[in-house]
Structure formats: C-alpha cells, structure tokens
Design a protein around this motif. Structure first.
Motif, PDB file in Angstrom:
ATOM      1  N   GLY A 267      -4.394   7.030  -6.553  1.00 39.30           N
ATOM      2  CA  GLY A 267      -3.857   6.997  -7.910  1.00 39.30           C
ATOM      3  C   GLY A 267      -2.343   6.995  -8.012  1.00 39.30           C
ATOM      4  O   GLY A 267      -1.801   7.036  -9.125  1.00 39.30           O
ATOM      5  N   VAL A 268      -1.621   6.964  -6.886  1.00 41.87           N
ATOM      6  CA  VAL A 268      -0.155   6.939  -6.977  1.00 41.87           C
ATOM      7  C   VAL A 268       0.318   5.672  -7.686  1.00 41.87           C
ATOM      8  O   VAL A 268       1.286   5.683  -8.445  1.00 41.87           O
ATOM      9  CB  VAL A 268       0.494   7.043  -5.575  1.00 41.87           C
ATOM     10  CG1 VAL A 268       2.016   6.918  -5.679  1.00 41.87           C
ATOM     11  CG2 VAL A 268       0.135   8.364  -4.912  1.00 41.87           C
ATOM     12  N   GLY A 269      -0.391   4.566  -7.432  1.00 41.20           N
ATOM     13  CA  GLY A 269      -0.040   3.323  -8.135  1.00 41.20           C
ATOM     14  C   GLY A 269       1.081   2.545  -7.476  1.00 41.20           C
ATOM     15  O   GLY A 269       1.927   1.960  -8.148  1.00 41.20           O
ATOM     16  N   CYS A 270       1.096   2.519  -6.141  1.00 42.39           N
ATOM     17  CA  CYS A 270       2.118   1.715  -5.459  1.00 42.39           C
ATOM     18  C   CYS A 270       1.883   0.239  -5.771  1.00 42.39           C
ATOM     19  O   CYS A 270       0.742  -0.224  -5.778  1.00 42.39           O
ATOM     20  CB  CYS A 270       2.043   1.931  -3.953  1.00 42.39           C
ATOM     21  SG  CYS A 270       2.390   3.633  -3.484  1.00 42.39           S
ATOM     22  N   SER A 271       2.961  -0.476  -6.001  1.00 47.02           N
ATOM     23  CA  SER A 271       2.813  -1.922  -6.199  1.00 47.02           C
ATOM     24  C   SER A 271       3.710  -2.625  -5.189  1.00 47.02           C
ATOM     25  O   SER A 271       4.700  -2.063  -4.710  1.00 47.02           O
ATOM     26  CB  SER A 271       3.144  -2.319  -7.629  1.00 47.02           C
ATOM     27  OG  SER A 271       4.416  -1.869  -7.971  1.00 47.02           O
ATOM     28  N   SER A 295       8.248   2.366  -0.708  1.00 51.90           N
ATOM     29  CA  SER A 295       7.289   3.247  -0.025  1.00 51.90           C
ATOM     30  C   SER A 295       5.853   2.746  -0.108  1.00 51.90           C
ATOM     31  O   SER A 295       5.455   2.122  -1.093  1.00 51.90           O
ATOM     32  CB  SER A 295       7.346   4.652  -0.631  1.00 51.90           C
ATOM     33  OG  SER A 295       8.606   5.223  -0.440  1.00 51.90           O
ATOM     34  N   THR A 296       5.106   3.075   0.917  1.00 51.09           N
ATOM     35  CA  THR A 296       3.658   2.868   0.956  1.00 51.09           C
ATOM     36  C   THR A 296       3.100   3.912   1.911  1.00 51.09           C
ATOM     37  O   THR A 296       3.854   4.636   2.558  1.00 51.09           O
ATOM     38  CB  THR A 296       3.284   1.482   1.553  1.00 51.09           C
ATOM     39  OG1 THR A 296       4.095   1.258   2.702  1.00 51.09           O
ATOM     40  CG2 THR A 296       3.449   0.351   0.562  1.00 51.09           C
ATOM     41  N   CYS A 297       1.781   3.941   2.022  1.00 52.99           N
ATOM     42  CA  CYS A 297       1.174   4.703   3.110  1.00 52.99           C
ATOM     43  C   CYS A 297       0.358   3.719   3.948  1.00 52.99           C
ATOM     44  O   CYS A 297       0.286   2.536   3.622  1.00 52.99           O
ATOM     45  CB  CYS A 297       0.299   5.843   2.577  1.00 52.99           C
ATOM     46  SG  CYS A 297      -1.294   5.297   1.948  1.00 52.99           S
ATOM     47  N   ILE A 298      -0.245   4.212   4.976  1.00 55.84           N
ATOM     48  CA  ILE A 298      -0.989   3.337   5.903  1.00 55.84           C
ATOM     49  C   ILE A 298      -2.017   2.472   5.171  1.00 55.84           C
ATOM     50  O   ILE A 298      -2.245   1.319   5.529  1.00 55.84           O
ATOM     51  CB  ILE A 298      -1.656   4.189   7.021  1.00 55.84           C
ATOM     52  CG1 ILE A 298      -2.433   3.313   8.010  1.00 55.84           C
ATOM     53  CG2 ILE A 298      -2.564   5.275   6.468  1.00 55.84           C
ATOM     54  CD1 ILE A 298      -2.943   4.050   9.234  1.00 55.84           C
ATOM     55  N   LYS A 299      -2.599   3.015   4.106  1.00 53.88           N
ATOM     56  CA  LYS A 299      -3.672   2.266   3.442  1.00 53.88           C
ATOM     57  C   LYS A 299      -3.107   1.078   2.661  1.00 53.88           C
ATOM     58  O   LYS A 299      -3.546  -0.058   2.833  1.00 53.88           O
ATOM     59  CB  LYS A 299      -4.474   3.196   2.524  1.00 53.88           C
ATOM     60  CG  LYS A 299      -5.170   4.312   3.287  1.00 53.88           C
ATOM     61  CD  LYS A 299      -6.011   5.195   2.409  1.00 53.88           C
ATOM     62  CE  LYS A 299      -5.237   6.121   1.517  1.00 53.88           C
ATOM     63  NZ  LYS A 299      -4.487   7.188   2.190  1.00 53.88           N
ATOM     64  N   GLY A 300      -2.127   1.352   1.814  1.00 55.03           N
ATOM     65  CA  GLY A 300      -1.562   0.267   1.020  1.00 55.03           C
ATOM     66  C   GLY A 300      -0.846  -0.761   1.870  1.00 55.03           C
ATOM     67  O   GLY A 300      -0.855  -1.959   1.583  1.00 55.03           O
ATOM     68  N   HIS A 429      -2.281  11.753  -1.564  1.00 52.41           N
ATOM     69  CA  HIS A 429      -1.333  11.028  -2.422  1.00 52.41           C
ATOM     70  C   HIS A 429      -0.025  10.892  -1.659  1.00 52.41           C
ATOM     71  O   HIS A 429       1.008  11.462  -2.041  1.00 52.41           O
ATOM     72  CB  HIS A 429      -1.116  11.794  -3.743  1.00 52.41           C
ATOM     73  CG  HIS A 429      -2.370  11.918  -4.550  1.00 52.41           C
ATOM     74  ND1 HIS A 429      -3.275  12.922  -4.361  1.00 52.41           N
ATOM     75  CD2 HIS A 429      -2.881  11.130  -5.533  1.00 52.41           C
ATOM     76  CE1 HIS A 429      -4.293  12.751  -5.189  1.00 52.41           C
ATOM     77  NE2 HIS A 429      -4.088  11.678  -5.909  1.00 52.41           N
ATOM     78  N   PRO A 430      -0.076  10.128  -0.563  1.00 53.90           N
ATOM     79  CA  PRO A 430       1.026  10.181   0.405  1.00 53.90           C
ATOM     80  C   PRO A 430       2.399   9.832  -0.172  1.00 53.90           C
ATOM     81  O   PRO A 430       3.386  10.460   0.204  1.00 53.90           O
ATOM     82  CB  PRO A 430       0.612   9.148   1.458  1.00 53.90           C
ATOM     83  CG  PRO A 430      -0.853   8.970   1.282  1.00 53.90           C
ATOM     84  CD  PRO A 430      -1.149   9.222  -0.150  1.00 53.90           C
ATOM     85  N   VAL A 431       2.454   8.873  -1.070  1.00 46.30           N
ATOM     86  CA  VAL A 431       3.785   8.486  -1.549  1.00 46.30           C
ATOM     87  C   VAL A 431       4.347   9.538  -2.522  1.00 46.30           C
ATOM     88  O   VAL A 431       5.557   9.781  -2.536  1.00 46.30           O
ATOM     89  CB  VAL A 431       3.763   7.059  -2.135  1.00 46.30           C
ATOM     90  CG1 VAL A 431       5.033   6.762  -2.905  1.00 46.30           C
ATOM     91  CG2 VAL A 431       3.589   6.050  -0.999  1.00 46.30           C
TER      92      VAL A 431
HETATM   93  S1  SF4 Z   1      -3.033   4.615  -1.051  1.00 46.51           S
HETATM   94 FE1  SF4 Z   1      -0.945   4.765  -0.265  1.00 46.51          FE
HETATM   95  S2  SF4 Z   1       0.002   2.802  -0.732  1.00 46.51           S
HETATM   96 FE2  SF4 Z   1      -1.854   2.968  -1.968  1.00 46.51          FE
HETATM   97  S3  SF4 Z   1      -1.192   3.815  -3.937  1.00 46.51           S
HETATM   98 FE3  SF4 Z   1      -1.786   5.528  -2.646  1.00 46.51          FE
HETATM   99  S4  SF4 Z   1       0.111   6.182  -1.650  1.00 46.51           S
HETATM  100 FE4  SF4 Z   1       0.453   4.138  -2.434  1.00 46.51          FE
END
Ligand code: SF4
Ligand code: SF4
Ligand code: SF4
Ligand code: FES
Length: 982
Positions: A267-271, A295-300, A429-431
């Motif tokens: 749910g952080v909503g990285c774009s 920023s991102t995390c491994i998933k995004g 919510h890594p970011v």
């Molecule tokens: S999963 Fe990672 S990249 Fe995707 S929205 Fe969350 S923090 Fe951001």
C-alpha cells in the motif's frame, strides 16, 4: 534573496542549493554525483563554479544573499574539465555497445555537455572482477566512477547500510558489507543504488544484452568492438564516437517502451516507469513518484516474474467433474450469467455474494459492487480489507471521521517522534520504512517500536517495547491516562477540538501503570518514558498495522491509538497523525470505491434512503436497503446453507482467510463458484468457472495507496493469451445479465464514480495524468487534502470524539496443551501468500519456502536447531515447517511468515474475529510444537540478506577521499586539458 549568476539576478528559494538554483535558471553546469533526492555528495568535483572569485562546488554550497556566481570562467571551466577527466580515467566510454546508452547516462551526457574530445588521464581498469552474485543486478568495478551515489542511497535513503567505499584503499571500489560478494551480503535488493547510478556500473541483469542493438554480442566480439572504438578515439575524438552512439540510442526508442505504472504489491503506492521490449521487462525505473521518488523495494523493483510466467491462465476454464477443461469466453460467460440468474431466481439475490480484489483497480472494485447491487440486487459485497484494515478504519471513524491515514509519508518524515505499533514496517511497507529510518538516522527523529518481534525497526528504535500478546490497548490507554494525570495532555487542543473528554478520562480509571505493567509485562519506568517522549515530542505520528488490527480487539486498540493522538494534540498539524499502514496496493481503494457490504463508494451508507435513491436514479434500478454479508459472514452463511454462489476476483481466500480448513470446506459447498484470477490459485480448486484476468501491467486504471493517494497506471503490455482486464470481464457478465453497460475505458467508469461520490468529486483522469496524484477528499475544483483535518474533523460539528474502549482477554489463549503463541506476518521478499512473488526466480532462490522462527531459549529447551522440521498443531489444524532459530522472537512466542506454497499459516488460525468488524484474530493463535527429528538445511539460504553484516556509515564520507595523498581539488592549477592540445 537575490544571487547574481553570470551577471543576471536570480531570486533564491528558501534553503536552495546553488546547483539547484543554477539548474532552475536553465544554465548547464555539469554535476555527476549530485542527485536532488540524495543531497550533496561532493565526490565528483564536476560542478565547480566561481563564487565571489573563489572556486566552490555548486552542489555543496547554499545560495546566499548577494553571491556573485560565475558558472563558466577559465578557472571554472578548467576545474570542471579536470574533474570530469578523472572520471573518464575510471570509465570506458563504449556507449554504442552499452546497455545504458538510452539517452539518460550521466557520463555520456556530461562528455557531450563538456564537448570532451580526448581524455588526458588514460582509462585504467581496476583489479577486481565483475560481481554477478545477485540474481537481480551486477556491479562492474571497471565502469564505476566512484561517484558514491549508490553508497549515499544505501546509507542515507534506504538506510540498509550495506554499501561503502574504503577511500584509503589503493584502488577504491564500492564494497558490499565491507567486501563480501553481493549475493552473500546484507543487500535487500531494493534497487536504490542501481536506480541512482549515473552510468552502467550498476545494472539490472534483465537489461544486460537486451537493451541495445549490439549489446548481446559475445564477450570477445564486444571486446573487439570496444577496442575499435578506443582505437579511433585519438584520431576522431569523442564527438564523432558519441554521434554514432546517439544514433543507436535513438534507434532503441522504437523498440523500448517506457510506461508509467504503480506497484502491484503493498500500500505504499510506489510509482515508476517500466521499460519493456516486446513482452520482456527490461527494468523498473523509479524517478519522481509522489510517494517514493527513486525508492523501491525488492518487489516493486524486481518481482515481475508473474507477468510472463508460463502458468498464467490464458483461457477460461470450466469444471467437468474433478477436472477443468478449456472453454471459449462466450461459453464461460454464458454459463456464469445463466447460473447467476438461476440461483437468484431460486433462492433470491442474497444467496449470491461478491468479493472484490484489493490488488485490482478502483474502477474494477466499483464495477464489482455495481454488479452485486444494481444487477444482482444484493449488498453481499466485500474485499480483503476485512482481513486486515477494517478495524483501523473503524477506530478512525469513531474518533476523527475519515477512515484513512491522516497525513502523508512526508508527515511521517517531519514528525519529532514516530511510534510504530504492531507493524514490521521495514518488511511490510519497505519504502515508508526508509523514510522513518532516514529521519531517525539523519535528522534526529525519535523512534519507539512496540512489537512481539524484534524486527529491524525495533532494533533501530530508541525504545523497544515487547508487550504480552494482545495487550497493546492496555499500555496505550495507561500511557494516555498518565499523560492526563500528569498535566501532559494538550488541554487547549482538547477544549477546542475534542468532545467527550470527561467521559473518556473516567473510562481510563482502571488503566493504571500498575495494572498495565502487570498485564503487559512492561516495566513502569518504560511506560513513564514512553509517556514523556510522546508528550514532549514535536509532532507524533503513530504507524500501525496487522499486529494491532488482527486481534479480537483490533478496532478498540486502533481507537486507543487515535485517543492518544487526540489527548496530545497530535492531529491537524504537519508531522502528526494516525497512519494505519494499508497492506495491499489498493486495499484502501477497494473500500473507498464501495466494495463493502454497508457502503456505496465514498463510504455512503446503503441504509440511508436519500443516498440509495441517488444511486437508484443514476443506475436506474431499485437497490437493496439492508447491509449485506461481510467476508466472515459469507463463510458462515455457506456453512448454514444460505449462501449458494460466489464470484471472487483476485483473492486467494482459501489461503489468506483465517482458519483456512474451515474456509476451504465452505467453498467446496458452494453450488456455483466463479473465480477470476491470473493463476490457477489454491482457491481456484473449488471453482466451477475460472476466468483468466490480466495483471496490473496489462491494463489501465487507478490505485489508491495508504496515503489516500490516487494514481494512474497505464497499460504496458497487451493481455497475455485470451486473458482480459477484470473491468472488461465484470462488464461482460453484467451485460449478459441485461445491464447494458457501455464503458469503453476505465476513465469513463471514473467519471461515473466522481459524479456519485462527494469524496472523489474532483477526480479526473486528466488531473491524474502521468505522475500527477490526488489525495482524497478531492473537491470538485480538483483541490485535494494531503493532510486531513487542517480546518476541522469530519463530524457534523467539526470536532473529534474521544471514544472509550475497555479491554478484554484475547481469544485462543495458550494453555497446557497449546502452550506457545504463534504470530505471523509478511516477509520482505514475498507479498502475502506469495502467489505473485514466488514466480520471480531470484526471489524463490533467496526465500524458497516458509519457516517458523523459534527463540534460542525455546530451541534450547526443546532441542531444536535451524533446519529442524517441526509440526505445529493448533486447535484448528496443523502445518509442518523448518525452524529458524533467531533472537527476533522471544521465549514461547513463535513467528511464521504468511508466504507459503503449501503449508500456509492460516491452517492454524481461528475463526475468532474483532467484535466490531469481523476481522479475523489471526494474531491470537496458540499452538503446540512437535519436533519431527529430521534436520534439513537452513530454510533461509546463505544468499538471504538476513545472514549479512551491514556496515553503517554516515554516507559516502567524502572527507576521507579528500585526505588521500593523491587527491587535490581540481582547478587549482588552471589545467586547460582540451586547450593544451595542439
Ligand atoms: S511493494 Fe515495495 S515497491 Fe511496491 S509499493 Fe510497496 S514499498 Fe513500494
Ligand atoms: S540494499 Fe542493496 S540494492 Fe539496496 S541500495 Fe543497498 S546495495 Fe543497493
Ligand atoms: S556503482 Fe556507485 S560509485 Fe560506481 S558509478 Fe555507480 S553509483 Fe557511482
Ligand atoms: S556534483 Fe558537485 S561534487 Fe559532484
């Protein structure tokens, strides 16, 4: 404030760096190491300008009144060129055959900007091998210009503290954990370093040999071409060579597509932009996302293996006995419409139920609830916020009026103190965690963490509380009482803005520190310290998640959090507020857009005749007046024989709902079950018809993140095979039932939503174009509210309300038979059950299976070691898993990640729920543990970051470079490198 640049006056913005002012003025000064989101690193020296006659680094200098700046003088030019020449000594310019030759390479572009024709300092390779040990990216020391951006990002933005440069080394290079292979370091593969690297030294492996026309050549052929390029350089100069590479770069534009999208996971909503070449995903490039920046995390950043996975569903499937057979869309949709009609006719509309996906778009949730309400005629409609977020929403509805985060991620950054309760933020919510870690490390923010597990945030916290399971409400209320009793409350704020203060204070009587200390197992001194830290902080944000909400008192504990914020005046100002961290990418949006049994979109009550009549008029139907069944009630209703049919899209109900055996049993009893999915999930096993849907990259729409931020995603790829976007499938079903919908694009769906929903009145696709976002409520004129309650609270009198909450014993308590407490949650690398993330090979490699964390004490007592197979048995089921011995868990508390391909933790959890919302009490589970005698390898392979050893630094620490004997600031000697040539 006025500064003169090259003879022209420029107005300075408050706190502006010289480099930013120069860039804003449209002047071009090289700046290789500077990145606005990282701040000044000052390692490259290419931004040298003259200020009042002195050479300074423009990135390291704040603009000040009256400065006389000259960006291009003989001295400045010479310094810039000399600095850049040193960079070229570290980097081989072979742009035409480089995968980074995409128009955005800083080294290439600076060579062009400075019109470099020849280099003075010859290129010298470094005595190190290329590091390919991480599945997602590689480091090439020979191309590394030692700018330090990656180090700065890892140390001060991501704050994973893996990277450093040992400037004292003879041949410095970037180091992982001080010199480990990347794949065996503490690197969490978040991608920050790669995203900010200004050249090709750090690159996504998915780019290698793929981006360019000639980059897939074999190494010998590539080396040969590089030799040719270097061979002609003395004769022709770089200008001509760069021209060739620019032609090649332009050619790439015709086959590389860059599409803005929004992350499909949390749910952080990285774009970010996703780069694709046909169906190949070249890379994810975060640039300017409102929530995440770079920023991102491994998933995004890396977990996109599900998109082209060989086992995507690409054709509709229809059950035949115990098997499924492929069918045409026409046959499948006709069957769905016929069975829905028959069931509705036989047992009424309320014998059908609908579950919307919190991974799908707002428009899709809207259509699903419209299908349920307007076409079928039932309010039996829910989404997975029932599993996690509904209690937080309830707590906020009770106290402040809106069911969403009260501010933005920037408020969390600004707060003097962040209190995290029941959230493993760094993994879930890594970011958001990066912003808190950064504020804590770099800007003196205070951090308190309350959790059962000593997770990363707990390790970093100024104060870590480990209360007994299920007792957060007690200590939160006791701290609030102490704050009132000791004159630490914000009485002025309360008098002006909060109702029911007397009643609430009275309700706190029993919450003494003595009682709290005894029940929660927390020392009274700790509670006193917490109270004072909160009362004295300049702005408090409280972040919470499933560790709070997934309890039988989830709503009440969320309410206690909001009460505490109200008592201390921590609403209505920047850097304050309540932040229930939403789990799925669109769990906020699914509820906002009406996928709930009691609300139309925008939380408009289905039982309110005026509201119902508005929707009846717009949809030209009669709507059911009674709220429908929620997720939990649906399962009960199936067991009771009242619910006959379900239509679920994008939800793995049979694994993620609590008491999974009971849920599976219910699903098998349905007369007719339609699943819409991208894979044949566990839940699909129970379906009668399976409809193949499209994931986020194959459709358009909007998602709403935890900040209430609405963002557009654009279509990057065509739907695979015969799969279709969910909104098209839902519309097809509705139309076969006679609805006559005519949506041709999700934007038309949003026009209808905005017209019917005051909360979203001003949302349009134009206002959300590209990276533009809106945070609801959005007024008709398009103005939004990044920070809620700046004028008033969302109640008729504009005032917030204290809401008394009593405490009761948690359910499913340990006893002699089930003597251990089992906690569960997300793992950084996987999203939830892992249906998508397990399909990315690198993630599977690093976290192949689930496991159970066991404390060293318990391990010693029961003879368990890492790798031991154990069986956990609860009152509801059993699972087998391997143990990981770790100090993250304490005593008789176990922890099991939710991701699992087979042994899901929810075979152990119960059907107990939160009283107010029916959210399952996942976190109230007791088990017995049986050691099975087999011992396997560590379920967390050596390549998992949890085995790494971070090397915290303050950043690049460029001062150490400046102390090197061979370092001198460029420009001191007016070396005219280019001009000195004959
Ligand atoms: S999963 Fe990672 S990249 Fe995707 S929205 Fe969350 S923090 Fe951001
Ligand atoms: S954690 Fe790894 S991927 Fe993330 S910035 Fe640090 S080194 Fe790079
Ligand atoms: S790897 Fe790091 S230090 Fe090297 S060029 Fe890239 S960002 Fe700069
Ligand atoms: S951009 Fe200023 S020193 Fe690198």
């Amino acid at each position: 404030m006025i500064v003169t640049i090259n003879g022209r006056s420029q107005v300075v913005q408050p706190g502006e760096r010289l480099i930013d002012l120069i860039n804003r003025s449209g002047l071009e000064v090289p700046h290789v190491c500077y990145h606005p989101q990282l701040g000044p690193i000052q390692s490259c020296d290419t931004c040298m300008v003259e200020v009042d006659g002195k050479l300074v680094r423009a990135c390291g200098t704040m603009a000040a009144e009256g400065m006389n700046v000259v960006t291009s003088s003989p001295r400045a030019d010479a310094a810039q060129r000399e600095a850049f020449d040193r960079i070229l000594g570290n980097h081989l310019l072979y742009c035409t055959v480089c995968d980074n030759n995409n128009g955005n390479c800083t080294v290439h572009n600076t060579t062009k900007l400075l019109a470099v024709e020849h280099q003075e300092i010859p290129y010298k390779p470094k005595p190190y091998e290329v590091d390919m040990s991480n599945p997602f990216y590689r480091y090439d020391p020979d191309q590394c210009i030692l700018c330090g951006r990656c180090v700065q990002a890892c140390q001060t933005l991501e704050v994973n503290e893996t990277l450093s440069i040992r400037w004292e080394d003879e041949h410095p290079r970037v180091l992982w954990d001080g010199g480990a292979p990347i794949g065996e370091s503490s690197c969490v593969s978040c991608g920050h370093c790669i995203s900010v690297c200004p050249c090709n030294a750090l690159m996504e492996t998915s780019m290698l040999g793929e981006a360019g026309y000639m980059t897939s050549l074999s190494k010998p052929a590539l080396d040969g071409m590089i030799d040719v390029v270097k061979g002609i350089e003395p004769e022709m100069g770089y200008g001509a060579i760069l021209k060739v590479s620019e032609v090649e770069s332009h050619m790439r534009e015709s086959r590389i597509k860059r599409t803005k999208t929004v992350c499909t996971y949390c749910g952080v909503g990285c774009s970010f932009d996703v780069w694709t070449k046909d169906r190949h995903i070249l890379k994810v490039e975060p640039l300017e996302g409102a929530a995440n920046g770079v920023s991102t995390c491994i998933k995004g950043k890396f977990s996109w293996g599900h998109i082209n996975s060989h086992d995507r569903l690409t054709k509709p499937l229809i059950r035949e006995g115990d098997q499924f057979r492929e069918a045409s869309w026409d046959e499948a949709l006709t069957l769905v419409a016929r069975r829905f009609s028959e069931i509705k006719a036989a047992t009424g509309p309320d014998s059908l139920a609908f579950i919307s996906s919190s991974k799908c778009t707002n428009e899709e949730s809207y259509l699903m609830q419209k299908l349920a309400r307007a076409v079928i005629g039932t309010n039996n409609m829910d989404n997975c916020s029932r599993y996690c977020q509904a209690p937080a929403t309830a707590g906020l509805f009770r106290t402040v009026g809106y069911g969403g985060d009260s501010g933005s991620i920037t408020d969390m950054e600004k707060a003097g103190l962040v209190l995290i309760v029941g959230s493993n933020t760094a993994e879930s919510h890594p970011v958001i965690a990066t912003r808190v870690k950064r504020a804590h490390k770099m800007h003196g923010q205070k951090l308190i963490v309350s959790d059962l597990r000593e997770n990363e945030m707990a390790e970093r916290a100024d104060l870590f509380l480990h209360p007994r399971p299920g007792t957060d409400l007690i200590w939160l209320s006791a701290v609030t009482k102490y704050i009132f009793d000791n004159g630490l409350a914000d009485e002025e704020f309360i008098a002006q803005w909060v109702n029911r203060a007397d009643e609430y204070k009275k309700s706190l009587e029993s919450f003494t520190f003595e009682m709290a200390s005894e029940r929660c197992g927390l020392p009274m001194e700790t509670l006193t310290k917490v109270a004072h830290m909160i009362a004295e902080a300049k702005g408090v944000c409280i972040l919470w998640a499933m560790g709070v909400t997934q309890h039988s008192m989830g709503s009440d504990t969320s309410t206690a959090i909001s009460n505490l914020l109200l008592a201390t005046g921590n609403y209505m100002k920047p850097g304050t507020g309540a932040y229930p961290l939403r789990g799925h990418n669109n769990v906020q949006g699914a509820s906002d857009h009406g996928a709930m049994p009691n609300y139309f979109p925008g939380y408009q009550d289905v039982a309110d005749p005026a509201i119902r009549s508005k929707f009846e008029k717009a949809w030209n139907v009669t709507l059911p007046p009674k709220p429908g069944l929620d997720n939990h009630m649906m399962i009960e209703a199936i067991h009771e024989g009242k619910l006959k049919s379900m239509y679920v899209f994008g939800e793995e109900m049979s694994l993620v709902d609590s008491n999974a055996n009971y849920v599976a049993d219910a699903l098998s009893k349905l007369d007719f079950f339609v699943m819409q999915e991208i894979f044949f999930s566990e839940t699909c096993r129970f379906a009668d018809v399976i409809l193949p849907a499209s994931p986020s990259l194959e459709k358009e729409g909007t998602f709403t993140s935890t900040e209430r931020r609405i963002q557009r995603l654009y279509q990057a790829l065509e739907p695979l095979g015969e799969s279709r976007p969910d909104w098209i499938i839902i519309q097809d079903i509705a139309n076969r039932l006679g609805a006559g919908w005519k949506y041709e694009h999700p934007s038309q769906i949003y026009e209808e939503i905005a017209a019917l929903t005051p909360l979203m009145a001003g949302v349009t696709y134009e206002r959300l174009e590209g990276y533009k976002t809106l945070q609801w409520p959005v007024a008709e004129d398009g103005s939004d509210q990044p920070l809620l309650y700046t004028r008033e609270f969302n109640f008729p009198d504009g005032k917030a309300r204290f809401y008394p909450v009593p405490w009761s014993e948690p359910t499913d308590q340990p006893n002699a038979e089930y003597d251990l407490h089992l906690n569960n949650g997300r793992l950084l690398e996987h999203f939830h059950e892992g249906n998508m993330t397990y399909r990315t090979e690198g993630i599977r490699e690093k976290t192949p299976c689930t496991f159970v964390e066991v404390s060293p004490d318990l391990a010693g007592e029961r003879g368990i070691q890492t790798g031991s197979w154990v069986q956990l048995t609860s009152r509801y089921g059993k699972v087998r898993a391997q143990a990981v011995i770790t100090t993250r868990v304490h005593g008789k508390e176990l922890y099991m990640p939710m991701n699992s391909t087979d042994e899901a933790v929810n075979h152990l959890t119960s059907s107990h729920t939160d009283k107010a919302t029916h959210t399952p009490a996942y976190k109230e589970t007791s088990v017995q543990l049986q050691v099975l005698g087999e011992i396997g390898a560590d379920p967390l392979p050596r390549t998992n970051f949890r085995h790494g050893h971070p090397t915290p630094k303050t950043g690049v620490e460029v001062e150490r470079k400046w102390k090197r004997k061979d370092y001198r600031q460029p420009g001191d000697y007016l070396v005219q490198i280019q001009n000195a040539r004959p």
